[in-house]
Scaffold this motif. Structure first.
Motif, short mmCIF file in Angstrom:
data_model
loop_
_atom_site.label_atom_id
_atom_site.label_comp_id
_atom_site.label_asym_id
_atom_site.label_seq_id
_atom_site.Cartn_x
_atom_site.Cartn_y
_atom_site.Cartn_z
N MET A 1 -7.01 -4.32 -1.62
CA MET A 1 -7.32 -3.90 -0.27
C MET A 1 -6.27 -2.92 0.26
SD MET A 1 -9.48 -4.28 2.14
CE MET A 1 -9.67 -4.20 3.86
N ILE A 2 -5.01 -3.23 0.03
CA ILE A 2 -3.94 -2.35 0.51
C ILE A 2 -4.03 -0.99 -0.16
CG2 ILE A 2 -1.45 -1.97 0.54
CD1 ILE A 2 -1.14 -5.00 0.88
N ALA A 3 -4.31 -0.97 -1.46
CA ALA A 3 -4.42 0.30 -2.18
C ALA A 3 -5.56 1.14 -1.63
CB ALA A 3 -4.63 0.04 -3.66
N ILE A 4 -6.66 0.51 -1.25
CA ILE A 4 -7.80 1.24 -0.69
C ILE A 4 -7.43 1.86 0.65
CG2 ILE A 4 -10.12 0.99 0.25
CD1 ILE A 4 -10.56 -1.19 -1.91
N ILE A 5 -6.77 1.09 1.49
CA ILE A 5 -6.36 1.61 2.80
C ILE A 5 -5.38 2.76 2.62
CG2 ILE A 5 -5.09 1.05 4.91
CD1 ILE A 5 -6.28 -1.79 4.66
N THR A 6 -4.43 2.61 1.73
CA THR A 6 -3.44 3.66 1.47
C THR A 6 -4.12 4.92 0.97
OG1 THR A 6 -1.79 1.99 0.93
CG2 THR A 6 -1.35 4.23 0.21
N HIS A 7 -5.07 4.76 0.06
CA HIS A 7 -5.78 5.92 -0.49
C HIS A 7 -6.60 6.61 0.59
CE1 HIS A 7 -7.56 8.46 -3.49
NE2 HIS A 7 -8.76 8.12 -3.09
N GLN A 8 -7.28 5.85 1.44
CA GLN A 8 -8.07 6.45 2.51
C GLN A 8 -7.17 7.17 3.50
OE1 GLN A 8 -10.23 3.08 3.96
NE2 GLN A 8 -11.96 3.44 2.60
N GLN A 42 5.90 17.91 -0.03
CA GLN A 42 6.92 16.87 -0.08
C GLN A 42 6.30 15.49 0.14
OE1 GLN A 42 9.75 18.06 2.88
NE2 GLN A 42 10.73 19.58 1.55
N ALA A 43 5.34 15.41 1.06
CA ALA A 43 4.67 14.14 1.32
C ALA A 43 3.88 13.68 0.09
CB ALA A 43 3.74 14.27 2.53
N GLU A 44 3.25 14.61 -0.60
CA GLU A 44 2.53 14.27 -1.83
C GLU A 44 3.48 13.72 -2.88
OE1 GLU A 44 -0.75 14.45 -2.98
OE2 GLU A 44 -1.33 14.72 -0.89
N ARG A 45 4.63 14.36 -3.05
CA ARG A 45 5.61 13.88 -4.04
C ARG A 45 6.13 12.50 -3.65
NH1 ARG A 45 7.13 19.36 -3.97
NH2 ARG A 45 8.86 18.95 -2.57
N LEU A 46 6.40 12.30 -2.36
CA LEU A 46 6.87 11.01 -1.88
C LEU A 46 5.82 9.94 -2.14
CD1 LEU A 46 8.86 9.20 -0.40
CD2 LEU A 46 7.84 9.98 1.75
N TYR A 47 4.56 10.25 -1.86
CA TYR A 47 3.48 9.30 -2.10
C TYR A 47 3.41 8.93 -3.58
CZ TYR A 47 -1.15 7.31 -2.62
OH TYR A 47 -2.17 6.49 -2.94
N ASN A 49 5.80 9.08 -5.84
CA ASN A 49 6.98 8.28 -6.19
C ASN A 49 6.83 6.84 -5.71
OD1 ASN A 49 8.24 10.45 -7.42
ND2 ASN A 49 9.40 11.02 -5.60
N LEU A 50 6.35 6.66 -4.49
CA LEU A 50 6.16 5.32 -3.97
C LEU A 50 5.08 4.57 -4.75
CD1 LEU A 50 6.36 5.99 -0.14
CD2 LEU A 50 8.00 4.71 -1.52
N ALA A 51 3.99 5.25 -5.05
CA ALA A 51 2.92 4.63 -5.80
C ALA A 51 3.41 4.17 -7.18
CB ALA A 51 1.74 5.59 -5.94
N GLU A 52 4.20 5.01 -7.82
CA GLU A 52 4.75 4.64 -9.13
C GLU A 52 5.71 3.47 -9.01
OE1 GLU A 52 6.47 8.15 -10.86
OE2 GLU A 52 4.54 9.22 -10.84
N SER A 53 6.56 3.48 -7.99
CA SER A 53 7.53 2.40 -7.80
C SER A 53 6.82 1.07 -7.51
CB SER A 53 8.47 2.72 -6.64
OG SER A 53 9.27 3.83 -6.96
N LEU A 54 5.77 1.12 -6.72
CA LEU A 54 5.07 -0.11 -6.34
C LEU A 54 4.19 -0.64 -7.45
CD1 LEU A 54 4.10 0.79 -2.67
CD2 LEU A 54 5.91 -0.76 -3.44
#
Length: 56
Positions: A1-8, A42-47, A49-54
């Motif tokens: 559910m969290i991944a879906i919200i984040t993706h949207q 920069q926001a895309e790269r941050l996203y 990086n966070l997605a990979e870390s999580l």
């Protein structure tokens, strides 16, 4: 559910950024459009990086 919200939310942000870039280009605000594009990248790269870390 969290991944879906984040993706949207990410898609909404991308759409908003593209609309803003289009409007800035229409107004011949090239410097501002370039700054927005850099922030978006920069926001895309941050996203990513966070997605990979999580996902670890």
């Amino acid at each position: 559910m969290i991944a879906i919200i984040t993706h949207q939310s990410r898609e909404d942000t991308t759409d908003q950024a593209l609309v803003l870039l289009g409007k800035l280009n229409e107004l011949a605000l090239d410097d501002q459009a370039d700054a927005c594009e850099q922030l978006h990248e920069q926001a895309e790269r941050l996203y990513q990086n966070l997605a990979e870390s999580l996902s670890e």
